[in-house]
Every structure is written in structure tokens, then in C-alpha cells.
Design an enzyme around this catalytic site. Structure first.
Site, PDB file in Angstrom:
ATOM      1  N   LYS A  24      15.531   1.687   5.794  1.00 31.61           N
ATOM      2  CA  LYS A  24      14.100   1.444   5.981  1.00 31.61           C
ATOM      3  C   LYS A  24      13.803  -0.028   6.251  1.00 31.61           C
ATOM      4  CE  LYS A  24       9.734   0.672   4.891  1.00 31.61           C
ATOM      5  NZ  LYS A  24       9.149  -0.648   4.547  1.00 31.61           N
ATOM      6  N   ASP A  38       8.821   5.116   5.270  1.00 29.52           N
ATOM      7  CA  ASP A  38       8.607   4.731   3.885  1.00 29.52           C
ATOM      8  C   ASP A  38       7.889   5.867   3.163  1.00 29.52           C
ATOM      9  OD1 ASP A  38       6.078   4.496   5.046  1.00 29.52           O
ATOM     10  OD2 ASP A  38       5.451   3.159   3.445  1.00 29.52           O
TER      11      ASP A  38
END
Length: 311
Positions: free
Chosen positions: A222, A241
Site C-alpha cells: 500500500k 487502504d
DNA sequence: GTCCAGGATTCAG
DNA sequence: CTGAATCATGGA
């Protein structure tokens, strides 16, 4: 920093109009972490070694800088994509056939990916894991205040890798980094001997770039996707996320999908500017304006095809 | 007190 | 390979 001598406000010409709400989301919506809203509603912040103020005036966007900073206007123009490259990419997103994306895009017209410095993006998102945006801002501000070089008007730049690698444990702890302090030190130690790292990384393909970033301590899928998107301008990068997981589940019915599956879905569904689509969805989800899925829980992730090792 | 945050790492199975 | 526990810190 009370006595800053600013230039007068001047018009900032962008390729398309940016409403005040979009400007606020763009500067304070989790892309960059160094902008602050003043009591008069204007914004002031630091990006790279540039200090600037921005506001949405009645006749459009305006900017100012500490007197003597001659490069600020050009830096702002690049930072905010004044050339309009993203305006065309946004128009080519599948919002006509995707009511969710259409709603998100309509909620923040003119929202763009900030063209940040790779160093700044990497520091910001090394601090981001398991933290809220407001708190990331506190951490990054503390790093600049305690370890950064002074800039015009009492502002400070972000510290370089050497300053971070050599920083006292007590200093880092005072920045509220928590366990992220080890991430920051580890990556700083790895990159301090590579002053040209950003240019080396910029020469990689996006898959190579993501892989290289993930080799740095504290950088997982991420964070790497965010650094590629915000720091290296890889508009096809699709960070997933907690908000995007939530949004894709509720608005697209993709319940139970894992982040890696959602990332692939995003890249395929949204195309070359998937990262820009992601930012619309992220912002709309946080603002609570995403429509719910027409058929809740109708879609399940199909089993991942087993990939055979090739000789 | 509990839960969560623009997750990554380590470890057990 | 996948899933769970753990990691500091602060705000709701």
C-alpha cells in the site's frame, strides 16, 4: 513565524477550475501532509524546498510566496498539474458507465493527484501506516521542525536521509512516530548512500518501481502504491487502504475481497488513470457521499488462478 | 476501558 | 503460500 513578508496574492492559472472544497480536499485529503488552513481560509504549506500560500478567491485560484522566492509560481504550476494532463485523463475515466465513479467525481470536481517530490511522498507514507491523516501531519511537521533545514519565512524542509539516519532516538520518539521510527531509520540508512535514488527509481517500469519500493523497510504494497502514485506520478497505481476496501465493498459489492484483489480490479476497471479514480473514491468515501451497491453482497471474488512456476 | 487509524512485519499453519 | 498476532500512539 509570525512576520513573514509575503508577495501579494496573484492569480494561479490552471487548466480547469478548482472549487474551494476540492482545493481543501486536494491539500488536506491525505495526499500531502504539510498544508495548513489559516484563519482566513487560505492555505499555506511546504513542498520540496518551496514555501507557498494558495487560496480559492472569487475570481479563481490565487497564490503567494515569501518575498524573494522567484521559483514558487513554476513549482506550484507543476505541483497542481496546471498543464491539465490529468484533466484529460479524468475525462477518459469510465464515469459514464460507472455511477459510483460518477458520483465521486462529481463530489470533488477538478480533484487531481499532487505531483509531489519522491522524497516527500516516501517520508509521509512511511509515517502513514495505521495512522489517521491528522496524526500523520503532526509526525511530519515534527520531523521538519526538529530535523529539517530552514527555509524562507521560518518554515523548514523535510530532513534528508542522513539527518534521519543519524537522528537521536529521543528526537524521533518525540515526533510521535511510534514503531514507525524504525521504518524511517531503516529506509534512511538504506538510501543515504544513494543520493540519486529518486532518479534511479524513476527510470523503472511501474511494476519494477513497486518492487523496489517494497524492498525498503516499512514499505509494503500500500505504501509503495502511494509513493508510486503521489511521488513518481504513476497514475495507474491503485493504492488500497481501509477506506478503499470499505468503498469497494459497499459501493461495488466486492465484499470479502482482499487488498491485492481489489488492486487488480481497480487497475483493470479504471485503466491508465486508476490512481486518480482511486483518489475520487477515497475522498468520496471519507466524505460519506458514495452510493451503495445496487446488489449488495452479490459479488464474490473468484478464486485466484494458480500460477505455475515457469522454467 | 474499547476500538480504530491512507499497514508492515513476523510467525504459525 | 495464507491468515493471525504484534507493533506505538492518540483520538473518538
Amino acid at each position: 513565524m509570525g512576520a513573514v513578508a509575503w508577495t501579494p496574492w496573484r492569480p494561479l492559472r490552471l487548466a480547469e477550475d478548482v472549487p474551494a472544497a476540492t482545493l481543501a480536499e486536494q491539500l488536506d485529503g491525505g495526499q500531502a501532509f504539510r498544508w495548513r488552513r489559516e484563519s482566513d481560509g487560505s492555505w499555506q504549506g511546504v513542498f520540496g524546498d518551496t514555501v507557498a500560500g494558495v487560496r480559492a478567491g472569487p475570481a479563481g485560484l490565487e497564490w503567494r510566496a515569501p518575498a524573494g522566492l522567484s521559483h514558487a509560481e513554476a513549482a506550484l504550476a507543476r505541483y497542481l498539474d496546471a498543464g491539465g494532463a490529468q484533466a484529460r485523463l479524468s475525462a477518459e475515466l469510465p464515469w459514464r458507465s460507472d455511477p459510483v465513479l460518477r458520483a465521486a467525481r462529481d463530489a470533488f470536481p477538478g480533484l487531481r493527484i499532487l505531483r509531489q517530490d519522491p522524497h516527500e511522498a516516501l517520508i509521509g507514507f512511511l509515517c502513514s501506516s495505521n495512522k489517521r491523516i491528522a496524526q500523520i501531519r503532526v509526525m511530519v511537521a515534527a520531523l521538519a521542525e526538529r530535523l529539517g533545514a530552514p527555509l524562507a519565512g521560518g518554515f523548514r524542509a523535510l530532513p534528508g536521509w542522513a539527518a534521519l539516519a543519524d537522528a537521536d532516538e529521543a528526537v524521533l520518539r518525540a515526533c510521535s512516530l511510534g514503531y514507525r521510527a524504525a521504518f524511517l531509520r531503516g529506509t534512511a540508512s538504506a538510501l543515504r548512500a544513494r543520493p540519486d535514488w529518486a532518479r534511479e527509481f524513476a527510470g523503472l517500469t511501474t511494476p519494477e518501481l513497486l518492487e523496489a519500493l517494497c524492498r525498503l523497510p516499512g514499505v509494503g504494497p500500500k505504501v509503495a502504491a502511494c509513493v508510486a502514485l503521489f511521488g513518481f506520478g504513476r497514475l495507474e497505481s491503485f493504492p488500497v487502504d481501509t477506506w478503499v476496501v470499505q468503498a469497494m465493498g459497499s459501493a461495488y459489492g466486492l465484499h470479502g475481497w482482499k487488498p491485492a484483489q481489489l488492486e487488480q480490479f481497480g487497475r483493470v476497471h479504471f485503466g491508465p488513470a486508476a490512481g486518480l479514480a482511486q483518489q475520487y473514491l477515497f475522498s468520496a468515501a471519507r466524505a460519506g457521499v458514495l452510493p451503495a451497491a445496487v446488489t449488495p453482497a452479490a459479488t464474490r471474488p473468484r478464486p485466484r488462478s494458480r500460477r505455475r512456476p515457469r522454467a
